[in-house]
Write a protein that holds these residues in place. Sequence first.
Motif, mmCIF file in Angstrom:
data_model
loop_
_atom_site.group_PDB
_atom_site.id
_atom_site.type_symbol
_atom_site.label_atom_id
_atom_site.label_comp_id
_atom_site.label_asym_id
_atom_site.label_seq_id
_atom_site.Cartn_x
_atom_site.Cartn_y
_atom_site.Cartn_z
ATOM 1 N N MET A 114 0.988 -1.386 -0.045
ATOM 2 C CA MET A 114 0.242 0.294 0.086
ATOM 3 C C MET A 114 0.865 1.137 -0.307
ATOM 4 O O MET A 114 1.681 1.329 0.927
ATOM 5 C CB MET A 114 -0.785 -0.025 1.492
ATOM 6 N N ILE A 115 0.509 1.657 -0.491
ATOM 7 C CA ILE A 115 1.298 3.570 -0.917
ATOM 8 C C ILE A 115 0.914 4.656 0.321
ATOM 9 O O ILE A 115 -0.371 4.216 0.629
ATOM 10 C CB ILE A 115 1.114 4.467 -2.161
ATOM 11 N N THR A 116 1.976 4.840 0.710
ATOM 12 C CA THR A 116 2.105 5.291 1.968
ATOM 13 C C THR A 116 2.000 7.834 1.676
ATOM 14 O O THR A 116 2.889 7.587 0.888
ATOM 15 C CB THR A 116 2.896 5.442 3.103
ATOM 16 N N TYR A 117 1.892 7.603 2.560
ATOM 17 C CA TYR A 117 1.464 9.727 2.771
ATOM 18 C C TYR A 117 3.163 10.129 2.495
ATOM 19 O O TYR A 117 3.817 10.578 1.942
ATOM 20 C CB TYR A 117 1.012 10.123 3.905
ATOM 21 N N LEU A 123 4.792 9.015 -0.834
ATOM 22 C CA LEU A 123 5.155 10.290 -2.221
ATOM 23 C C LEU A 123 5.402 11.590 -1.539
ATOM 24 O O LEU A 123 5.845 11.891 -2.393
ATOM 25 C CB LEU A 123 2.690 10.385 -2.088
ATOM 26 N N GLU A 124 5.633 11.702 -0.771
ATOM 27 C CA GLU A 124 5.965 13.147 0.174
ATOM 28 C C GLU A 124 6.812 12.522 -0.031
ATOM 29 O O GLU A 124 8.076 14.292 -1.360
ATOM 30 C CB GLU A 124 6.085 13.122 1.166
ATOM 31 N N HIS A 125 7.695 12.276 0.414
ATOM 32 C CA HIS A 125 9.701 11.847 -0.613
ATOM 33 C C HIS A 125 9.656 12.152 -1.993
ATOM 34 O O HIS A 125 10.852 12.012 -2.710
ATOM 35 C CB HIS A 125 9.986 10.417 0.223
ATOM 36 N N LEU A 129 3.104 9.754 -12.743
ATOM 37 C CA LEU A 129 2.961 9.028 -10.638
ATOM 38 C C LEU A 129 2.129 10.891 -10.385
ATOM 39 O O LEU A 129 2.031 11.377 -9.452
ATOM 40 C CB LEU A 129 3.665 8.524 -9.952
ATOM 41 N N TYR A 130 4.069 11.575 -10.975
ATOM 42 C CA TYR A 130 3.999 12.539 -10.289
ATOM 43 C C TYR A 130 2.677 13.529 -9.743
ATOM 44 O O TYR A 130 2.222 14.269 -8.787
ATOM 45 C CB TYR A 130 5.132 13.337 -10.864
ATOM 46 N N GLU A 131 2.645 14.248 -11.036
ATOM 47 C CA GLU A 131 0.606 14.956 -11.045
ATOM 48 C C GLU A 131 -0.088 14.411 -10.696
ATOM 49 O O GLU A 131 -1.136 14.866 -9.253
ATOM 50 C CB GLU A 131 0.269 14.622 -12.236
ATOM 51 N N GLU A 132 -0.087 12.827 -10.021
ATOM 52 C CA GLU A 132 -1.738 12.104 -9.022
ATOM 53 C C GLU A 132 -0.725 12.560 -7.576
ATOM 54 O O GLU A 132 -1.554 13.049 -7.208
ATOM 55 C CB GLU A 132 -1.432 10.576 -9.549
ATOM 56 N N ALA A 133 0.557 12.064 -7.216
ATOM 57 C CA ALA A 133 0.835 12.871 -6.494
ATOM 58 C C ALA A 133 0.949 13.761 -5.451
ATOM 59 O O ALA A 133 0.585 14.006 -4.450
ATOM 60 C CB ALA A 133 2.302 11.993 -6.216
ATOM 61 N N ALA A 150 -1.737 15.946 -5.866
ATOM 62 C CA ALA A 150 -2.634 15.543 -5.881
ATOM 63 C C ALA A 150 -3.087 15.175 -4.465
ATOM 64 O O ALA A 150 -4.397 16.351 -4.180
ATOM 65 C CB ALA A 150 -4.090 15.792 -7.111
ATOM 66 N N THR A 151 -3.170 13.921 -4.745
ATOM 67 C CA THR A 151 -3.108 13.280 -3.736
ATOM 68 C C THR A 151 -2.581 13.823 -1.997
ATOM 69 O O THR A 151 -3.511 13.570 -1.101
ATOM 70 C CB THR A 151 -2.817 12.065 -3.610
ATOM 71 N N LEU A 152 -1.563 14.774 -1.818
ATOM 72 C CA LEU A 152 -0.918 15.502 -1.088
ATOM 73 C C LEU A 152 -1.516 16.259 -1.150
ATOM 74 O O LEU A 152 -1.918 16.361 0.719
ATOM 75 C CB LEU A 152 0.089 15.333 -1.232
ATOM 76 N N ARG A 153 -2.103 17.427 -2.089
ATOM 77 C CA ARG A 153 -3.498 18.560 -1.386
ATOM 78 C C ARG A 153 -4.162 17.719 -0.629
ATOM 79 O O ARG A 153 -4.549 18.314 0.209
ATOM 80 C CB ARG A 153 -3.290 18.904 -2.962
#
Length: 302
Positions: A1-4, A7-9, A66-70, A72-75
Amino acid sequence: MITYRQLEHFVAVAQERHFSRAADRLGIAQSAVSVQIQQLEDALGVRLLQRHKRQPITLTDAGALLYEEAIATLRHMERAQEIGRLAAQGRGGHVRLGYVASAVTSGLLSRMLKQFRPGHEQVHMQVIAMETPRQLQAVEAAEIDVGVVRPRRQYPENVEATIIHGEPLMVAMAENHPLAGKPTLQAADLHGQTFIAPQFTETDAEGFAQVLARLAAAAGFSASPAYRVNDIITATSLAAAGYGIVVVPESNRRFNQPGVTYRVVSDFQERVYLALVYRKRENSPAVRAFIAAARQSVATGL
């Protein structure tokens, strides 16, 4: 599972194009960044970064997607965390507020809302006009959170009430009514008049019909309303049209309804009140914050 954290890193490395600078930005060791990126790539089963010895890191095609989705997900996650913090502090969430018409004409409703607004801009207010008996049912059933009502001698078991406003009474009548020629009235002047009773329901044993009964008794006569309506504005409209007279709170004059004039009854000093009602065991921080703000906005001279 991908974690916050993964994605932040990943976003930090993608933006800095360098592991060491990304680590400095995050305030952690470079090895920790490398571990998180490797775990992310392993979880997805795809290489996200092209690592070069003497050139900046670049994104693979998968990494660019993935960068674009990451981002948006972090926001979204940051927004969710902020909403959660605001809700826990009573500065976010929802408050459903019921009120009777006199809460508007007296200015009480706007004062409460104004008092509450600073610091609670993220609280969504749902404001609903509703007569007193229905409000009491709705508060008890959690259909609304707070109500502004005419006080009652008894409330539902789980409902608490606080008096927050009081004002004198006046008589509203058509501008051409025979009594309009007098600058002030005495209770005896109302004998034989046609009365209108606002805020009346068949199941409600309290309200302005009882105020009228006490007014008549003070002058030694009895009075039964010829017209019974659900709210003060409707009652005043009937009075303006010449259907009778109506006893109303003094603040009703602010409504500026055409064709109506108001007179004081000099020998009847009874006041009418508004109460704030809410559940005794309220768990919502936003609702508790609104109740506290409403109490602070209480009008003087109760």
